[in-house]
Design an enzyme around this catalytic site. Structure first.
Site, mmCIF file in Angstrom:
data_model
loop_
_atom_site.group_PDB
_atom_site.id
_atom_site.type_symbol
_atom_site.label_atom_id
_atom_site.label_comp_id
_atom_site.label_asym_id
_atom_site.label_seq_id
_atom_site.Cartn_x
_atom_site.Cartn_y
_atom_site.Cartn_z
ATOM 1 N N ASN A 247 50.706 43.554 36.707
ATOM 2 C CA ASN A 247 50.592 43.144 38.110
ATOM 3 C C ASN A 247 49.324 43.755 38.703
ATOM 4 O O ASN A 247 48.706 44.652 38.105
ATOM 5 C CB ASN A 247 51.828 43.572 38.899
ATOM 6 N N HIS A 248 48.943 43.281 39.883
ATOM 7 C CA HIS A 248 47.647 43.690 40.449
ATOM 8 C C HIS A 248 47.880 44.153 41.884
ATOM 9 O O HIS A 248 48.082 43.345 42.785
ATOM 10 C CB HIS A 248 46.683 42.507 40.409
#
Length: 720
Positions: free
Chosen positions: A33-34
């Site tokens: 995820n970012h």
């Protein structure tokens, strides 16, 4: 040496914790995820492998990214170019581990953003091992895109605690579809579900009071969070003060782990009372005042409740005094009369100690301790007590937040009563613990008022039954729902005319969901990222399901579910006070929903009906839901409900209750032919009624309808 130095600095500043391991593989695609601009640095320092990074060509336009990337092996790609996909495939086929952010951009919601097709398609095409990594914490940093604003978004810090969780690798098989576009989309949907599962599993929590104190620490005591019909918003600090004071009062009258009845309306004080009990290890048992004196007496018996806390103002306004007087074997304490119990010593304790060090006065609980007792609606029989743990409620919150984004900018309107599982767990506790704001309204039946509140308070999330939503639409101005992001329907099937009017009049797509009190309460829901028309959405991450075949029913079977959000167990009439753990034909821990469903390859549920709402007519199983579908087709502007009665000579027969005074059986026959339903689904009796009976949560009262059907038939028999 440089890697060790970077690790040391990050551990010192961000207190980085790494959980899990990453297994080496011949073909390895690492997806993460970012959350912030720090993510690349964190992964580069702590991943156990030295991978090649995929970066967008646009990033190379910035000198500071070019400087940083000089120290990392990377491949510049253009997400719109097929050649980039080919280059990634060749890189993985060569045996080089590859890291990619599947969302393609830094989150602006705190949750999972759109998952692009490319990474998943590459994994499917190469047969690579997909190693998910979840970052938790960078979103709270100043390096994220969750900016502070006057609206009270997530407060940002320079050095929040960071946790990196590595999950076991999996694979994404290449889907069987005719077009490449479809194969890419199916692969990306599989990756989306993997990321949502990681989001859920990476959550860390212990008990509801600890989560409450955590969210206060994050957002600050001065943040306004809860409002009721007094039109005064209380801050987290004011709510904490009420929580500590009410918990102190209740602790003087009760023992630890004692179940205490709560007979209160939807107001801030009720939430504070519930939270205060949890601080002192008391178990709130939320009494359903719409069930009448007999229903409440039954609840008191099965939960072995000795003390009930009531609001005098509420009892007088709702005219419940006659019911309260009928309750036996229980002590009634009016909240207004309990104030003298909070002595000068208690006030000093609150101001000088408890408010300063709330964790020190918190009675320690375990995640599997009972946190609340709720009672089933009783729509098909006597209500049962449902014991929910801290773990089950918080697990369901984590499941919800892994598939939808709820931020500090959101404001919930909760009009469902707090004795209802959705009202308490989703309407009050979930937004409270997620940092969102709440407006508590005392009744969902005020069809003219609620649309005005949604408009005036700029609410972004609300939920109700299909019946309630339909009535709100009748009185709402087209602008009343302008601020709503999520409108969620549950507890009964969403009527097509309600779905249509919300889309045409308000431009809103209603998200239909499905749940049960026993599941704390949500099992599945449609979301903007995964919307499946005609279904109640995908089963939540972390839940298993099995379908039990039912003799006589061709389409679907009985749904059984298991997961961390399942209840501790039932409180029943035969063994009052004893919690019976859930168990079904599939073994301990499984909950039999009693619903007949189909589940497709996306884990999306289509409900065929309640098993108890099937009638055996002339040896065939007939769904009462299909009977109601026929009635809706014949008379779409009125409400209808099907029930059954026993006939000694012919077995089970079907009666249709309708609010349409002109509806006749021949109209039902015509409608059945037009929509392709069999003649056997046409009701034997059509009974006209002014208003269908409803329970307090908006569900139809089928027990009352069955009694009415028996009564009508008995009177007809006497006349004959």
């Amino acid at each position: 040496m440089l890697r060790f130095l970077v690790q040391s600095v990050l551990k010192l500043l961000f207190r980085v914790e790494v959980e899990g391991t990453m297994q080496p593989a011949a073909k390895l695609l690492i997806v993460s995820n970012h959350q912030s601009f720090l993510d690349g640095l964190l992964l580069g320092a702590f991943l156990p492998v030295q991978p090649t990074w995929l970066v967008h060509k646009q990033l190379l336009q910035h000198w500071y990214f070019r400087l940083f990337l000089r120290f990392l092996p990377h491949l510049a790609i253009d997400s719109k170019s097929p050649l980039s996909i080919k280059a990634i495939v060749n890189l993985i086929e060569s045996g080089t581990p590859v890291v990619i952010f599947a969302e393609g951009r830094i989150t602006v919601t705190g949750g999972v953003m759109k998952i692009y097709d490319g990474p998943a398609f590459v994994a499917a095409k190469t047969g690579a091992q997909v190693a998910p990594v979840w970052l938790d914490g960078p979103v709270n940093s100043v390096f994220s895109r969750m900016k502070r604003s006057a609206a009270g978004e997530l407060p940002l810090r320079w050095f929040p605690k960071v946790r990196i969780t590595m999950f076991p690798p999996t694979t994404i098989p290449m889907a069987e579809a005719r077009r490449p576009r479809d194969r890419r989309r199916i692969a990306s949907e599989q990756l989306r579900r993997i990321m949502q599962e990681c989001s859920f599993k990476a959550k860390r929590y212990r008990t509801i009071p600890e989560s409450f104190l955590d969210v206060i620490k994050t957002h600050g005591r001065g943040r306004k969070v809860m409002e009721d019909i007094r039109e005064t918003e209380e801050t987290y600090g004011q709510l904490l003060r009420s929580t500590l004071a009410l918990g102190r009062i209740v602790s003087k009258m009760t023992e630890e782990n004692e179940r205490v009845g709560v007979l209160m309306p939807n107001v801030n004080a009720t939430v504070a009372l519930v939270m205060g009990m949890l601080f002192q290890r008391r178990v709130p048992a939320m009494l359903n005042y719409t069930s009448g004196a007999e229903g409440m007496q039954h609840a008191l018996k099965i939960a072995t409740i000795k003390l009930v806390i009531v609001s005098r103002a509420f009892v007088e306004k709702a005219k419940l005094g006659h019911m309260i007087e009928k309750l036996e074997g229980v002590k009634i304490i009016y909240l207004e009369d309990a104030r003298p119990m909070f002595t000068l010593g208690d006030k000093l304790w609150l101001m000088l100690w408890a408010l300063r060090f709330p964790r020190a006065v918190l009675k320690p609980s375990q995640p599997d301790d009972c946190a609340a007792v709720l009672f089933t609606s009783g729509s098909e029989g006597k209500p049962k007590g449902v014991a929910l743990s801290h773990h089950s409620i918080l697990s369901n919150h984590a499941q919800m937040l892994s598939v939808i984004d709820v931020t500090a900018r959101d404001k919930f309107l909760c009009a469902l009563p707090l004795f209802h599982s959705f009202g308490l767990c989703v309407g009050a506790l979930m937004p409270l613990l997620a940092g969102a704001r709440i407006f508590l309204y005392p009744s969902p039946l005020h069809y003219r008022v609620i649309p005005e509140i949604l408009y005036d308070r700029d609410c972004t999330v609300t939920f109700a039954t299909s019946t309630f939503l339909g009535n709100y639409a009748k009185f709402a101005h087209p602008m009343d729902f302008r601020s709503l992001r999520y409108v969620v329907s549950g507890a009964e099937k969403l009527h097509e005319d309600v779905r249509h009017i919300y889309y045409e009049k308000f431009g809103i797509r209603i998200l239909e969901g499905y749940g049960a009190t026993e599941c704390s309460p949500v099992i599945s829901a449609n979301t903007p990222a995964a919307f499946h028309p005609g279904t109640v959405g995908e089963i939540f991450p972390g839940m298993e399901y099995k379908i039990a075949p039912i003799p006589g029913i061709v389409e679907g079977g009985e749904l059984h579910v298991r997961g961390p959000n399942i209840m501790l167990g039932y409180l029943k009439d035969k063994t009052p006070g004893v919690i019976e753990p859930p168990q079904s034909e599939f073994g301990p821990g499984w909950y039999d929903t009693g619903d007949v469903v189909d589940v497709d390859q996306n884990r999306a549920i289509t409900i065929r009906g309640r098993l108890k709402r099937f009638a055996k007519v002339a040896g065939e199983m007939v769904s009462l839901e299909s009977v109601e579908r026929i009635a809706i087709a014949a008379s779409p502007k009125f409400n209808h409900a099907a029930s059954t009665w026993k006939d000694l000579s012919r077995g089970e027969l079907i009666a249709l209750f309708t609010e349409d005074p002109a509806l006749k059986r021949d109209q039902l026959q015509t409608a059945a032919r037009e929509i392709g339903l069999p003649e056997i689904a046409i009701p034997r009796r059509v009974i006209h009624i002014d208003k269908l009976p409803l329970l307090g949560n908006g569900k139809r009262d089928y027990v009352a309808l069955a009694m009415m059907a028996e009564d009508v038939v008995r009177k007809e028999t006497v006349k004959q």
